[in-house]
Design an enzyme around this catalytic site. Sequence first.
Site, PDB file in Angstrom:
ATOM      1  N   ASN A 177       0.830  -1.221   0.000  1.00  0.00           N
ATOM      2  CA  ASN A 177       0.000   0.000   0.000  1.00  0.00           C
ATOM      3  C   ASN A 177       0.862   1.268   0.000  1.00  0.00           C
ATOM      4  O   ASN A 177       0.355   2.361   0.233  1.00  0.00           O
ATOM      5  CB  ASN A 177      -0.940   0.003   1.217  1.00  0.00           C
ATOM      6  CG  ASN A 177      -0.197   0.071   2.542  1.00  0.00           C
ATOM      7  OD1 ASN A 177       1.034   0.101   2.573  1.00  0.00           O
ATOM      8  ND2 ASN A 177      -0.935   0.080   3.640  1.00  0.00           N
ATOM      9  N   HIS A 210       3.430   1.918   2.079  1.00  0.00           N
ATOM     10  CA  HIS A 210       3.999   2.362   3.358  1.00  0.00           C
ATOM     11  C   HIS A 210       5.511   2.144   3.401  1.00  0.00           C
ATOM     12  O   HIS A 210       6.046   1.263   2.736  1.00  0.00           O
ATOM     13  CB  HIS A 210       3.283   1.729   4.568  1.00  0.00           C
ATOM     14  CG  HIS A 210       3.553   0.289   4.826  1.00  0.00           C
ATOM     15  ND1 HIS A 210       2.614  -0.551   5.384  1.00  0.00           N
ATOM     16  CD2 HIS A 210       4.654  -0.488   4.655  1.00  0.00           C
ATOM     17  CE1 HIS A 210       3.121  -1.756   5.533  1.00  0.00           C
ATOM     18  NE2 HIS A 210       4.367  -1.748   5.098  1.00  0.00           N
ATOM     19  N   GLU A 238       1.538   4.371   7.369  1.00  0.00           N
ATOM     20  CA  GLU A 238       0.473   3.953   6.478  1.00  0.00           C
ATOM     21  C   GLU A 238      -0.023   5.150   5.650  1.00  0.00           C
ATOM     22  O   GLU A 238       0.254   6.307   5.999  1.00  0.00           O
ATOM     23  CB  GLU A 238      -0.684   3.367   7.308  1.00  0.00           C
ATOM     24  CG  GLU A 238      -0.301   2.148   8.150  1.00  0.00           C
ATOM     25  CD  GLU A 238      -0.193   0.859   7.329  1.00  0.00           C
ATOM     26  OE1 GLU A 238       0.264   0.900   6.170  1.00  0.00           O
ATOM     27  OE2 GLU A 238      -0.556  -0.205   7.874  1.00  0.00           O
TER      28      GLU A 238
HETATM   29  C1  F6R Z   1       9.459  -3.532   8.354  1.00  0.00           C
HETATM   30  C2  F6R Z   1       8.786  -2.384   7.758  1.00  0.00           C
HETATM   31  C3  F6R Z   1       7.819  -2.511   6.628  1.00  0.00           C
HETATM   32  C4  F6R Z   1       8.203  -3.568   5.592  1.00  0.00           C
HETATM   33  C5  F6R Z   1       7.134  -3.657   4.511  1.00  0.00           C
HETATM   34  C6  F6R Z   1       7.438  -4.767   3.512  1.00  0.00           C
HETATM   35  O1  F6R Z   1      10.317  -3.121   9.401  1.00  0.00           O
HETATM   36  O2  F6R Z   1       9.007  -1.322   8.222  1.00  0.00           O
HETATM   37  O3  F6R Z   1       7.676  -1.265   6.005  1.00  0.00           O
HETATM   38  O4  F6R Z   1       9.432  -3.246   5.038  1.00  0.00           O
HETATM   39  O5  F6R Z   1       5.887  -3.902   5.099  1.00  0.00           O
HETATM   40  O6  F6R Z   1       7.324  -5.995   4.167  1.00  0.00           O
HETATM   41  P1  F6R Z   1       7.751  -7.352   3.451  1.00  0.00           P
HETATM   42  O7  F6R Z   1       9.207  -7.260   3.214  1.00  0.00           O
HETATM   43  O8  F6R Z   1       7.397  -8.436   4.439  1.00  0.00           O
HETATM   44  O9  F6R Z   1       6.963  -7.407   2.188  1.00  0.00           O
END
Ligand code: F6R
Length: 259
Positions: free
Chosen positions: A136, A138, A143
Amino acid sequence: MKVLIHDDAGKAADCVSGLITARLARAPASVLGLATGGTMEAVYARLIAAHRAGTVSFAQARSFNLDEYVGLAPDHPCSYWRYMAEQLFDHVDLPAGAGALPRGDAPDPEAEAARYEAAIAAAGDIGLQLLGLGANGHIGFNEPTSSLSSLTRIKTLTRATRAANARFFAQPEEVPRLAITMGIGTILRAEEVVLLAYGPGKAEAAAAMIEGPLSASCPASALQLHRKVTVVLDRAAAEGLALREYYEDVHPAGRDAAI
Ligand code: F6R
């Protein structure tokens, strides 16, 4: 924004691990900003291998992680403290206590967020900030509609983020609703930012981040304001980029003269 597009996720992870080892060779006492999640597992595996091969040392470095779930103590199996211990800290020479994360079990989470923000500033801010990308848009747990100048604080996770992270928990309803996260303003103070994303599920967010309008609807688009950002993608995550050919002309096969 420098956009490096690699053939596959493995090469993209090699690239990011190379950027971190190059930074530590150049500036061994760097303050690293670290991320968790599935994307980073391949990066940390490569850093551990490089450490075992004697090509990188964390002995003079220190680090601050982006985020932690509110309510999870460091020894909780799904805490980001535990993730970092298992995925990196226990396997490299980062000195004990040099790897910081917010305390998810702090009695006053807002005070903990303020303490963490002050600790980052007192360390001289982040030197190299590593980021993953939410589907999304973030970064950290900022968010959509997060303030683009936010500091470390409590955020409520979206249903989509809780669903995406449910794979790390025994039951989906165990995913906490709140997290302490560095703010977008905190992240933008870093000297350099390296963001890694791979797979088709990240293509839409990657396009919005790189080529979309600067907007709180895609928090990662705030990186357009930063003067030193490297975005590392695989082909699948680069699928939605209108100017993809241009990025590939500038950096064929994701090659970067700085690595
Ligand atoms: C983790 C974080 C999140 C992840 C993101 C992607 O510390 O801050 O922003 O980097 O949600 O997550 P994955 O790598 O599991 O797709």
